[in-house]
Design a protein around this motif. Structure first.
Motif, PDB file in Angstrom:
ATOM      1  N   TYR A 159       0.837  -1.203   0.000  1.00 29.54           N
ATOM      2  CA  TYR A 159       0.000   0.000   0.000  1.00 29.54           C
ATOM      3  C   TYR A 159       0.871   1.252   0.000  1.00 29.54           C
ATOM      4  O   TYR A 159       0.650   2.188  -0.783  1.00 29.54           O
ATOM      5  CB  TYR A 159      -0.896  -0.032   1.240  1.00 29.54           C
ATOM      6  N   VAL A 160       1.876   1.263   0.867  1.00 30.59           N
ATOM      7  CA  VAL A 160       2.735   2.442   1.004  1.00 30.59           C
ATOM      8  C   VAL A 160       3.556   2.673  -0.263  1.00 30.59           C
ATOM      9  O   VAL A 160       3.652   3.811  -0.762  1.00 30.59           O
ATOM     10  CB  VAL A 160       3.653   2.301   2.236  1.00 30.59           C
ATOM     11  N   VAL A 161       4.153   1.623  -0.805  1.00 31.09           N
ATOM     12  CA  VAL A 161       4.979   1.786  -2.005  1.00 31.09           C
ATOM     13  C   VAL A 161       4.128   2.243  -3.187  1.00 31.09           C
ATOM     14  O   VAL A 161       4.525   3.128  -3.957  1.00 31.09           O
ATOM     15  CB  VAL A 161       5.734   0.480  -2.327  1.00 31.09           C
ATOM     16  N   LYS A 162       2.944   1.663  -3.339  1.00 28.92           N
ATOM     17  CA  LYS A 162       2.044   2.099  -4.416  1.00 28.92           C
ATOM     18  C   LYS A 162       1.694   3.575  -4.252  1.00 28.92           C
ATOM     19  O   LYS A 162       1.688   4.350  -5.219  1.00 28.92           O
ATOM     20  CB  LYS A 162       0.766   1.252  -4.400  1.00 28.92           C
TER      21      LYS A 162
ATOM     22  N   ARG B 169       7.981  -3.750  -8.571  1.00 30.75           N
ATOM     23  CA  ARG B 169       7.858  -5.194  -8.341  1.00 30.75           C
ATOM     24  C   ARG B 169       7.292  -5.518  -6.957  1.00 30.75           C
ATOM     25  O   ARG B 169       6.933  -6.680  -6.683  1.00 30.75           O
ATOM     26  CB  ARG B 169       9.218  -5.871  -8.519  1.00 30.75           C
ATOM     27  N   VAL B 170       7.192  -4.531  -6.086  1.00 28.82           N
ATOM     28  CA  VAL B 170       6.631  -4.745  -4.754  1.00 28.82           C
ATOM     29  C   VAL B 170       5.157  -5.139  -4.842  1.00 28.82           C
ATOM     30  O   VAL B 170       4.610  -5.729  -3.901  1.00 28.82           O
ATOM     31  CB  VAL B 170       6.844  -3.489  -3.881  1.00 28.82           C
ATOM     32  N   SER B 171       4.515  -4.855  -5.952  1.00 29.09           N
ATOM     33  CA  SER B 171       3.106  -5.220  -6.121  1.00 29.09           C
ATOM     34  C   SER B 171       2.919  -6.729  -6.228  1.00 29.09           C
ATOM     35  O   SER B 171       1.811  -7.248  -6.062  1.00 29.09           O
ATOM     36  CB  SER B 171       2.532  -4.548  -7.370  1.00 29.09           C
ATOM     37  N   GLU B 172       3.993  -7.475  -6.499  1.00 30.34           N
ATOM     38  CA  GLU B 172       3.923  -8.925  -6.613  1.00 30.34           C
ATOM     39  C   GLU B 172       4.074  -9.553  -5.219  1.00 30.34           C
ATOM     40  O   GLU B 172       4.592  -8.922  -4.297  1.00 30.34           O
ATOM     41  CB  GLU B 172       5.024  -9.431  -7.540  1.00 30.34           C
ATOM     42  N   PRO B 173       3.626 -10.809  -5.040  1.00 30.79           N
ATOM     43  CA  PRO B 173       3.714 -11.453  -3.718  1.00 30.79           C
ATOM     44  C   PRO B 173       5.145 -11.486  -3.187  1.00 30.79           C
ATOM     45  O   PRO B 173       6.094 -11.713  -3.939  1.00 30.79           O
ATOM     46  CB  PRO B 173       3.194 -12.868  -3.989  1.00 30.79           C
ATOM     47  N   PHE B 174       5.293 -11.263  -1.877  1.00 26.24           N
ATOM     48  CA  PHE B 174       6.603 -11.311  -1.242  1.00 26.24           C
ATOM     49  C   PHE B 174       7.040 -12.766  -1.066  1.00 26.24           C
ATOM     50  O   PHE B 174       6.224 -13.671  -0.962  1.00 26.24           O
ATOM     51  CB  PHE B 174       6.565 -10.628   0.134  1.00 26.24           C
ATOM     52  N   TYR B 175       8.345 -12.952  -1.009  1.00 28.01           N
ATOM     53  CA  TYR B 175       8.898 -14.280  -0.735  1.00 28.01           C
ATOM     54  C   TYR B 175       8.822 -14.566   0.764  1.00 28.01           C
ATOM     55  O   TYR B 175       8.889 -13.640   1.586  1.00 28.01           O
ATOM     56  CB  TYR B 175      10.354 -14.366  -1.193  1.00 28.01           C
ATOM     57  N   ARG B 176       8.701 -15.845   1.125  1.00 29.89           N
ATOM     58  CA  ARG B 176       8.706 -16.251   2.531  1.00 29.89           C
ATOM     59  C   ARG B 176       9.584 -17.487   2.674  1.00 29.89           C
ATOM     60  O   ARG B 176       9.321 -18.514   2.032  1.00 29.89           O
ATOM     61  CB  ARG B 176       7.287 -16.543   3.034  1.00 29.89           C
ATOM     62  N   ILE B 177      10.624 -17.383   3.502  1.00 31.60           N
ATOM     63  CA  ILE B 177      11.489 -18.533   3.761  1.00 31.60           C
ATOM     64  C   ILE B 177      11.711 -18.654   5.260  1.00 31.60           C
ATOM     65  O   ILE B 177      11.691 -17.665   5.991  1.00 31.60           O
ATOM     66  CB  ILE B 177      12.857 -18.399   3.037  1.00 31.60           C
ATOM     67  N   SER B 178      11.895 -19.872   5.721  1.00 31.70           N
ATOM     68  CA  SER B 178      12.148 -20.091   7.143  1.00 31.70           C
ATOM     69  C   SER B 178      13.584 -19.689   7.485  1.00 31.70           C
ATOM     70  O   SER B 178      14.448 -19.577   6.596  1.00 31.70           O
ATOM     71  CB  SER B 178      11.928 -21.554   7.509  1.00 31.70           C
TER      72      SER B 178
ATOM     73  N   TYR C  50      16.924 -12.005  -4.128  1.00 35.01           N
ATOM     74  CA  TYR C  50      15.506 -11.781  -4.409  1.00 35.01           C
ATOM     75  C   TYR C  50      15.291 -10.409  -5.033  1.00 35.01           C
ATOM     76  O   TYR C  50      16.021  -9.460  -4.753  1.00 35.01           O
ATOM     77  CB  TYR C  50      14.687 -11.900  -3.118  1.00 35.01           C
ATOM     78  N   ASP C  51      14.248 -10.323  -5.862  1.00 35.97           N
ATOM     79  CA  ASP C  51      13.969  -9.066  -6.555  1.00 35.97           C
ATOM     80  C   ASP C  51      12.858  -8.259  -5.888  1.00 35.97           C
ATOM     81  O   ASP C  51      12.429  -7.240  -6.410  1.00 35.97           O
ATOM     82  CB  ASP C  51      13.614  -9.329  -8.020  1.00 35.97           C
ATOM     83  N   ARG C  52      12.379  -8.724  -4.747  1.00 38.23           N
ATOM     84  CA  ARG C  52      11.386  -7.965  -3.976  1.00 38.23           C
ATOM     85  C   ARG C  52      11.484  -8.416  -2.518  1.00 38.23           C
ATOM     86  O   ARG C  52      12.278  -9.309  -2.204  1.00 38.23           O
ATOM     87  CB  ARG C  52       9.973  -8.166  -4.534  1.00 38.23           C
TER      88      ARG C  52
ATOM     89  N   SER D 259       8.868 -13.118  12.528  1.00 38.43           N
ATOM     90  CA  SER D 259       9.339 -12.880  11.164  1.00 38.43           C
ATOM     91  C   SER D 259      10.049 -11.539  11.096  1.00 38.43           C
ATOM     92  O   SER D 259       9.733 -10.610  11.837  1.00 38.43           O
ATOM     93  CB  SER D 259       8.176 -12.889  10.169  1.00 38.43           C
ATOM     94  N   ASP D 260      11.027 -11.447  10.202  1.00 41.47           N
ATOM     95  CA  ASP D 260      11.644 -10.179   9.819  1.00 41.47           C
ATOM     96  C   ASP D 260      11.370  -9.978   8.343  1.00 41.47           C
ATOM     97  O   ASP D 260      11.515 -10.920   7.543  1.00 41.47           O
ATOM     98  CB  ASP D 260      13.163 -10.209  10.046  1.00 41.47           C
ATOM     99  N   LEU D 261      10.970  -8.772   7.970  1.00 42.85           N
ATOM    100  CA  LEU D 261      10.786  -8.465   6.559  1.00 42.85           C
ATOM    101  C   LEU D 261      12.022  -7.721   6.065  1.00 42.85           C
ATOM    102  O   LEU D 261      12.362  -6.648   6.574  1.00 42.85           O
ATOM    103  CB  LEU D 261       9.542  -7.609   6.337  1.00 42.85           C
ATOM    104  N   LEU D 262      12.694  -8.316   5.082  1.00 41.78           N
ATOM    105  CA  LEU D 262      13.919  -7.747   4.530  1.00 41.78           C
ATOM    106  C   LEU D 262      13.625  -7.072   3.196  1.00 41.78           C
ATOM    107  O   LEU D 262      13.039  -7.688   2.294  1.00 41.78           O
ATOM    108  CB  LEU D 262      14.976  -8.835   4.342  1.00 41.78           C
ATOM    109  N   ALA D 263      14.024  -5.824   3.075  1.00 44.05           N
ATOM    110  CA  ALA D 263      13.853  -5.098   1.820  1.00 44.05           C
ATOM    111  C   ALA D 263      14.947  -5.502   0.841  1.00 44.05           C
ATOM    112  O   ALA D 263      16.082  -5.776   1.245  1.00 44.05           O
ATOM    113  CB  ALA D 263      13.890  -3.595   2.067  1.00 44.05           C
ATOM    114  N   PRO D 264      14.638  -5.538  -0.451  1.00 46.36           N
ATOM    115  CA  PRO D 264      15.629  -5.942  -1.446  1.00 46.36           C
ATOM    116  C   PRO D 264      16.699  -4.884  -1.662  1.00 46.36           C
ATOM    117  O   PRO D 264      16.715  -3.848  -0.985  1.00 46.36           O
ATOM    118  CB  PRO D 264      14.786  -6.140  -2.707  1.00 46.36           C
ATOM    119  N   GLU D 265      17.619  -5.158  -2.591  1.00 43.15           N
ATOM    120  CA  GLU D 265      18.697  -4.238  -2.978  1.00 43.15           C
ATOM    121  C   GLU D 265      19.677  -3.990  -1.836  1.00 43.15           C
ATOM    122  O   GLU D 265      20.316  -2.942  -1.763  1.00 43.15           O
ATOM    123  CB  GLU D 265      18.121  -2.913  -3.482  1.00 43.15           C
ATOM    124  N   GLY D 266      19.747  -4.952  -0.908  1.00 45.31           N
ATOM    125  CA  GLY D 266      20.719  -4.837   0.167  1.00 45.31           C
ATOM    126  C   GLY D 266      20.285  -4.008   1.350  1.00 45.31           C
ATOM    127  O   GLY D 266      21.093  -3.755   2.253  1.00 45.31           O
TER     128      GLY D 266
END
Length: 431
Positions: A246-249, A271-280, A313-315, A344-351
Motif C-alpha cells: 500500500y505504502v509503495v504504491k 515489483r513490490v506489487s507482486e507477492p513477497f517471498y517467505r522462507i524459514s 531476491y527481486d522484492r 518474522s523479519d521483513l527484509l527489503a531488497p537491494e541490500g
C-alpha cells in the motif's frame, strides 16, 4: 493582487501574484536577471527585466544572494517551450534580509560538514525531496491503518519496562521511583490496548543505546507499530505485506517525480506489487552458507547476511521462525519446533535488509513468567503485562516498522542519516 504558494501557481496563469520565500539560485544575462525562487512548496524561475521594473527594484535585485529572503510579485506565465512549467515575470520585490556568506554553496562539501550544518542542508534540493517523500510515507501508513479501523494509541516514551534488551537502554532517574528508560518500543503497551480495541497502532520515537556506526542505525528513530487480537504469525505477515504494498504504491503515485530527481530506479519498487517471498530461518541459513557465509544456527542474521540474502531476491522477503535465543522474551514458542519462535523479519531488497520485525506474542501466563525469569528481568515491573495473560488472554500478534530504514529503501539512499531531519547517532548530537 493574489497571494499564493508555488505549488498552486498553475491556477493563476495571466494573473499577478505575490510569493513569499527565498532565493535558491541566481544568474544574470545583460539586462535580465533570473532568480530561482523557493517558498517551501516548490521552486519557480522569476524573470526580472531591467526596463520592466523601477530602478530601485533593479538595484535591490542586484544585491540578492543565495538564501536571501524576500517577497516577490509579478505575472504568472507558462514557459514558452515546456508545458506545465511556469515562470514569474517580476514587477516588484521586497527584501527582508540579504544573506551573507551562506555556508552551503554549489561547491562539493563533505558529509561531515553537511551534517554539521543539517539545519541549513535541509533547504537543498535533495534533502527537500527526501523529507517530502518521508511525509508521504508516514501519511500513507496512517491512512492504511485508518481505512482498516485501527485505533491510534499514544504509548509512553518514559517507561519502567524493558521491551527489547537491557544492554541498549537509555536510563534516567525518575524522581523518587528509581530508574526509568527511554522506550525501545511501544509494543507492550499496544498489547494492553489491543485487548480493549482489537486493532491498534502507535507512531512515535524510539531509542536504542546501541554503539553501532553502521549505515542502518540511529540511536533515536521513529517506528510504526501495530497489534491485533486473534491474529497469528501468518496473518501478521499478511498484514505487513499488505501495508508495505500500500505504502509503495502510494509513493509511486504521489512522488515519482521526486524519486526520479533523487536518481531512484523505480523498477524495483514496481515489483513490490507482486507477492513477497517467505522462507524459514533454517532455509535462510542454508542459503547463506551456500553463498559463503559462516553463520551459525541460533544466531540472528547480521547486516552482511541480510545483504547477501536480499541479493537473491527481486522484492521483499520474509524470514520466519528464528531460534528462540536470538529473539525477545515475549515471542511465542513454535509448537512444531520449540527451539524456534513464531516471528518474522521483513527484509527489503537491494541490500537494505530488515525494515520490519514482528511476532506472535506469548499468550500463556506460565510460559511468559518462565521467559521473564530466563532473561533475569525484574518480575515486579511486568505485573501489569502479565495481567494481560490472566484476564481474557487471546492469541495476538504485531510488528514494528522502522520509518527511517523504510524511507532509505524507498528513496534508494546509501545511509539512514539522510532519512530523518536531525539524525541522532553514536557520535552525533548537534545540531
Amino acid at each position: 493582487m493574489i497571494e499564493c504558494y508555488i505549488e498552486d501557481i498553475g491556477k493563476h496563469v495571466g494573473e499577478t501574484v505575490r510569493l513569499k520565500g527565498w532565493v535558491y539560485n541566481m544568474r544574470s544575462s545583460g539586462k535580465i536577471r533570473f532568480i530561482v525562487f523557493r517558498d517551501g512548496t516548490g521552486t519557480i524561475q522569476a524573470v526580472l527585466v531591467k526596463n520592466a521594473v523601477t530602478e530601485e527594484v533593479w538595484e535591490d535585485a542586484d544585491k540578492l544572494t543565495q538564501e536571501s529572503s524576500l517577497i516577490i510579485s509579478g505575472e504568472v506565465t507558462e514557459h514558452p517551450k515546456q508545458k506545465g512549467v511556469y515562470e514569474l515575470q517580476v514587477s516588484d520585490l521586497e527584501v527582508f534580509q540579504i544573506c551573507d556568506d551562506y555556508p552551503i554553496t554549489k561547491k562539493e562539501h563533505t558529509t561531515g560538514f553537511l551534517m554539521g550544518h543539517r539545519h541549513l542542508w535541509l533547504r537543498s534540493s535533495r534533502q527537500y525531496h527526501i523529507m517530502r517523500i518521508r511525509d508521504e510515507i508516514i501519511f500513507a501508513m496512517r491512512t492504511f491503518f485508518h481505512e482498516r479501523s485501527f485505533v491510534l494509541i499514544d504509548t509512553p516514551i518514559l517507561t519502567g519496562s524493558i521491551g527489547e534488551g537491557a544492554s541498549t537502554l537509555f536510563e534516567t532517574e525518575y524522581f523518587d521511583l528509581g530508574k526509568a528508560y527511554l522506550a525501545q518500543t511501544g509494543q507492550l503497551y499496544l498489547e494492553a490496548a489491543c485487548m480493549a480495541h482489537g486493532k491498534v497502532f502507535c507512531f512515535g520515537p524510539t531509542f536504542r543505546a546501541e554503539k553501532s556506526k553502521t549505515r542502518r542505525h540511529l540511536t533515536e528513530f521513529w517506528m510504526v507499530e501495530a497489534e491485533v487480537a486473534y491474529l497469528d504469525s501468518n496473518g501478521n505477515m499478511d498484514l505487513q505485506e499488505e501495508m508495505v504494498r500500500y505504502v509503495v504504491k502510494w509513493v509511486l503515485e504521489k512522488c515519482s517525480d521526486q524519486l526520479t530527481e533523487l536518481g531512484r530506479d523505480l523498477e524495483p519498487l514496481k515489483r513490490v506489487s507482486e507477492p513477497f517471498y517467505r522462507i524459514s530461518y533454517d532455509e535462510a541459513v542454508e542459503k547463506l552458507r551456500g553463498a559463503g557465509s559462516v553463520i551459525e544456527w541460533g544466531k540472528d542474521l547480521g547486516a552482511e547476511d541480510e545483504t547477501i540474502l536480499t541479493g537473491m531476491y527481486d522484492r521483499p522477503v520474509f524470514v520466519y521462525n528464528y531460534p528462540a535465543g536470538a529473539k525477545a522474551f515475549y515471542m511465542k514458542r513454535n509448537g512444531e519446533n520449540p527451539k524456534t519462535v513464531l516471528c518474522s523479519d521483513l527484509l527489503a531488497p537491494e541490500g537494505y535488509g530488515e525494515i520490519i520485525g514482528g511476532s506472535q506474542r506469548e499468550d500463556d501466563y506460565d510460559l511468559l513468567v518462565a521467559a521473564i525469569k530466563r532473561e533475569n528481568l525484574p518480575m515486579d515491573v511486568y505485573g501489569w503485562y502479565l495481567d494481560l495473560r490472566k484476564y481474557g488472554s487471546v492469541p495476538h500478534a504485531g510488528f514494528g516498522l522502522g520509518v527511517e530504514r523504510t524511507v532509505g529503501w524507498i528513496c534508494g539512499l546509501p545511509h539512514v542519516r539522510e532519512t530523518i531531519p536531525f539524525a541522532r547517532m553514536l557520535y552525533k548530537l548537534y545540531p
